[in-house]
Motif scaffolding. Structure first.
Motif: not given
Length: 309
Positions: A20-30, A248-266
């Motif tokens: 449902l959240l994906v289907l509310t995102m105007p910048d995503v073409d599912l 739903i948190l993983a899904t929100s990453y599509l719309a708000m990646p800048g609100q996450f802190t991330t780390e590159v790991v192996k």
């Protein structure tokens, strides 16, 4: 230009909320949805998936049926939840869904959509990764058509959520269901971002959030999502687990990646007991990105705004 997206979910309540959240995102073409029979029984989950597309007027989006069953099955009582969802007042009287056995197989739909896409495609997975791995084993040349894989999976610096026989509790369920495919996915060295328990543990489903959502009950999506989240209160015994907004948190990453802190790991994935499915930080492993934190206030406010559309 909208981002082309393929979504693979496994039919649980948080997966359907994510759809449902994906289907509310105007910048995503599912461009397609595939369903893995992991935290669901496949027929009612396909029905739920289609009903939500009907509700949003997007029956044009094709659905792929996953028939591969993983190594470690989810508990049966968790898998039965779509039966309840299909009986909710907003969904029960929608026109009948198509024959679930007429759906294209999930790997074949992934291959078809990647092959035919005019641009690179983002893949969002809120269940196990088996359908994507099966597709890429069949058509490895399509790895180049993938812009990014976003996967709700893993537990790196926190305890896992698997509690079962002959397991030490270090794994997260989406990886544990099929640890062999999970290790294969890492080995492909795709642009891979994992949203693990390390960060999803920061966003529980709280009564305070549900209370705020209930003030928006006159909006169809707020009404439905409120009912869905209410069903999670006893999905798994509260003395045993807390229900978090994993998918739903993983899904929100599509719309708000800048609100996450991330780390590159192996990292690598253990494929055998007693820690099958454990995602292990390992300097000799494969590179990927993991989310380590999120702006929780922004996230909860974002959900309330999207479901008020």
């Amino acid at each position: 230009m909208p981002k082309f997206l393929l979504m693979d979910h496994d039919g649980a309540i948080d997966d359907l909320l994510s759809q449902l959240l994906v289907l509310t995102m105007p910048d995503v073409d599912l461009i397609g949805i595939t369903v893995t029979p992991a935290d669901c029984y496949i027929e009612p989950a396909l029905e739920s998936t289609y009903k939500l597309l009907q509700l949003m007027g997007r029956e044009d989006i094709p659905i792929g049926r996953g028939d591969y069953n993983g190594i470690n099955a989810f508990p049966n009582e968790w898998r039965a939840r779509p039966e309840i969802i299909n009986a909710l007042p907003l969904l029960i009287n929608l026109p009948p869904s198509p024959d679930p056995y007429a759906c294209l197989s999930a790997p074949d739909l992934i291959i078809e959509k990647l092959s035919g896409a005019a641009d690179q495609v983002t893949v969002l997975m809120t269940g196990p990764c088996s359908n994507l791995v099966l597709a890429l084993e069949k058509a490895p040349e399509l790895k180049g058509k993938i812009d990014e894989v976003i996967w709700m999976a893993g537990a790196f610096r926190t305890q896992g959520n698997v509690q079962t026989f002959q397991h030490d509790g270090t794994a997260e369920w989406n990886v544990f269901w099929d640890p062999i495919s999970s290790q294969k996915l890492l080995s492909y060295e795709l642009p891979l971002t994992l949203i693990p328990l390390d960060v999803t543990n920061q966003v529980p489903v709280t009564k305070a959030f549900l209370s705020r959502l209930a003030t928006q009950i006159d909006y169809t999506l707020s009404n439905l999502t409120g009912q869905l989240w209410a069903l999670t209160i006893d999905t798994i015994p509260s003395y045993h687990y807390t229900y978090f907004m994993w998918d739903i948190l993983a899904t929100s990453y599509l719309a708000m990646p800048g609100q996450f802190t991330t780390e590159v790991v192996k990292a690598t994935v253990s494929t055998r007991p007693p820690n099958a499915g454990q995602t292990c930080l390992d300097e000799s492993g494969y590179p990927l990105t993991i989310a380590t934190g999120v702006n929780t206030t922004y996230f909860y406010d974002y959900l309330l705004a999207q479901f008020k559309r």
